[in-house]
Structures are given as C-alpha cells and as structure tokens.
Design an enzyme around this catalytic site. Structure first.
Site, mmCIF file in Angstrom:
data_model
loop_
_atom_site.group_PDB
_atom_site.id
_atom_site.type_symbol
_atom_site.label_atom_id
_atom_site.label_comp_id
_atom_site.label_asym_id
_atom_site.label_seq_id
_atom_site.Cartn_x
_atom_site.Cartn_y
_atom_site.Cartn_z
ATOM 1 N NE ARG A 160 -3.717 -2.387 0.158
ATOM 2 C CZ ARG A 160 -3.431 -3.596 -0.329
ATOM 3 N NH1 ARG A 160 -2.294 -3.797 -0.978
ATOM 4 N NH2 ARG A 160 -4.274 -4.592 -0.185
ATOM 5 C CB SER A 232 -9.584 -2.555 3.417
ATOM 6 O OG SER A 232 -10.107 -3.769 2.940
ATOM 7 C CD GLU A 328 -5.918 -0.203 2.089
ATOM 8 O OE1 GLU A 328 -6.323 -0.238 0.914
ATOM 9 O OE2 GLU A 328 -5.968 -1.181 2.857
#
Length: 333
Positions: A160, A232, A328
């Site tokens: 990420r 998420s 995230e």
C-alpha cells in the site's frame, strides 16, 4: 477543461465537504494549460473518485481530477500485451475490459473502487495480487507542467505504498499508467475462500473468477452508494515472526500469511473482531457488521467522527494484541 468555484468533493465515505475550487481536465495538454493559466491555487490536491480519502473538513484550495480515459495497446507478442490507460478511467471498468479480452492479471482486483491513476499511487491489492505486479511505468505531469515517466523500479512500491504517496510528491499528478498483462492462462487462487467458491462451478476461466471475486467482495463490503465507506480502512500489519508465534500460543486460531522467514502478516479485521468492534457504532460512524476492516458512515457522520472511531479501534487492538494498526485511508485536513 473545467475550472469552477466552490464544489462538493466526491468521496465514497459520503462526508459533506467542499473545495474552494475544483479543476477537471481531459488531457495532459488541458492540465498544462490550466497550470499556465493559474487555475490551480495553493493548496492543491489531486484525487480520483475519492475512494481512499477521508476529509476531516472543507478543503481550502483546489481539488484536481483527471478525466483522461481510454485503453491503448502499445505493444504485444505471443505471450503478453502492454497497455496504456488513462488515469481517470474507473479501475473496475479496466478490469472488465481485460477479462473481456482474455488478458490475465487484473481479475483478482475486481470491484476495487477508484480510478486507474489512484491504483498506481496506492498500490491497490486483493486476494494475493498487487497492482505493482502489473505496472511497467507511470506517466506524470508536475505543477510546473513538466512531464516525467517513472519506471516501475522507480515507483518504490511496497504494501500500500509508492513514491507518489510521499509529501514531496503531492505536486506530481499521474496522467497515464502502463501495464503488462499475460495472454497465457494463469490464476492466483490460494487466498481466502476463492477455491471453495470456485468449486461451485464446472471450470475456472477469467469471467467465472471475476464473478466469484465480485460475489465475495459484495458479501463483505457495503456499496458506498448505500452506506458510505472507503473499503478496507486499515492495513493488515506485518509483524516479526517471534511476535506472531507468541500471539499464536495465546490465540491458536489466529489467521496469518507468511511474508518471508522473519515476518508474518496478520489480518487486522480478525483482531478488530476479537476486540468486539464488529457492528458497533460511535454516533453516526460504525464498524461494518459483516467485515470489521470496514468503517462506515451510517448517515451524517463527519470526517472527525470517523477519525474518533478509528482511534478507538486502534487503541483496542493495541491494548489486546500489542500491535499497532494503521489506516490505509488517507486523512485530508
């Protein structure tokens, strides 16, 4: 080219926020023209569909958005195809196009919200695949109107992460992403319940796998048009193996994925669930009742409300497991 005054900022959390000005462009030339004309005022922020952003307050500057679309084949051979895709193209539309043309590689990333440019910035991933595995280069224009192509080796991809997420790269705007896809049949199936779901079908092919992936995601993740969310919310933490083994003795059923000999990835959603947060709310912000990794806007939540919930969840996980989990989602403001 569109440049106008105060405008609501699109975001999948459904948070009611505005920008002082909003600038959309349909080509690199239009972007450069806007830069020269002074249409982009400080501060500025380049967004996709707002699918990985949490705005804490109104944005006191210019929000930029790419409308560059299109998929062009730039080269191909017997085994592979190389394509150049506009940053403003919806990611899942690109995946659907790949599947339709029997190009392998993107199918596990079906139904991930957002646009192609953001996929390369965020290094999106799901079901054992990350976009970095497919990217060959990323084309950009900076705030001075200068063009640069970043080869994949220069993008500094990790889980990420990419070079484009650094603070000093906020003046660099992704315009096109170049991918290499396979023409040879190959699948990544050893993740989650994929094989279990595929067993319901007579054979595996790209369309079936995409259908299964979409079904799995829809069973766990709420539609942001109905319930505001960014997918998420937290990254799955990667911890030293010795720490994982100590936790495993205490929690034998703890799921995990080996990263290498020394590190293990633990699902953040599992830990959040074990902390009792699944389905719980703080005001208008809540942890989704089907997937603890997802925070949702029940209606009328502000960005600050969601941050408070995030902080409370993180504190619980640290207290119970001694592991820090990090968002995230990018906080703006």
């Amino acid at each position: 080219m569109i440049g106008d005054g105060v405008k609501k900022i699109p975001n999948t959390f459904g948070v009611d926020v505005s920008a002082a000005s909003f600038f959309e462009y349909g080509s690199e030339d239009e972007l450069c023209e806007g830069i020269v004309a002074g249409s982009i005022t400080m501060p500025y922020l380049h967004i996709g569909s707002g699918s990985n952003l949490l705005f804490i307050k109104d944005y006191e500057g210019t929000v930029l958005h790419s409308c560059i679309k299109g998929i062009d084949v730039t080269a191909e051979d017997e085994d592979r195809v190389w394509v150049r895709v506009g940053a403003g193209m919806v990611w899942d539309d690109f995946v659907a196009y790949c599947v339709e043309h029997n190009w392998y590689g993107t199918e596990n990333l079906s139904l991930i919200p957002g646009e192609v440019g953001a996929s390369a910035v965020q290094n999106i991933g799901a079901y054992g695949v990350e976009v970095k595995d497919l990217v060959t280069s990323v084309e950009t224009v900076n705030i001075l109107g200068e063009k640069r192509v970043f080869r994949v080796q220069e993008c500094e991809y990790a889980y990420r992460k990419s070079i484009f997420k650094r603070p000093e790269m906020k003046s660099v705007f992704v315009t096109y992403v170049n991918f290499c896809l396979s023409k040879k049949e190959s699948y990544m199936l050893d993740y989650g319940t994929m094989r279990q779901e595929l067993a319901k079908y007579p054979a595996v092919d790209l369309k079936t796998l995409r259908h299964v992936i979409i079904g799995i995601r829809e069973s766990k993740l709420p539609d942001p048009k109905i319930l505001g969310n960014a997918g998420s919310f937290f990254m799955n933490p990667i911890v030293p193996r010795v720490q994982f083994e100590a936790l495993q003795r205490q929690y034998p059923s703890m799921p995990h994925y080996d990263v290498d000999e020394e590190r293990v990835k633990i699902p953040a959603g599992w830990m959040i669930d074990r902390c009792g947060w699944k389905g719980k709310a703080l005001g208008a912000a809540a942890v989704h009742d089907k997937q603890a990794l997802v925070l949702v806007n029940l209606g009328g939540a502000s960005g600050a409300d969601i941050v408070l919930l995030s902080d409370a969840v993180r504190a619980s996980v640290y207290e119970k497991f001694g592991i820090e989990i990090y968002p995230e989602v990018n906080f703006i403001g």
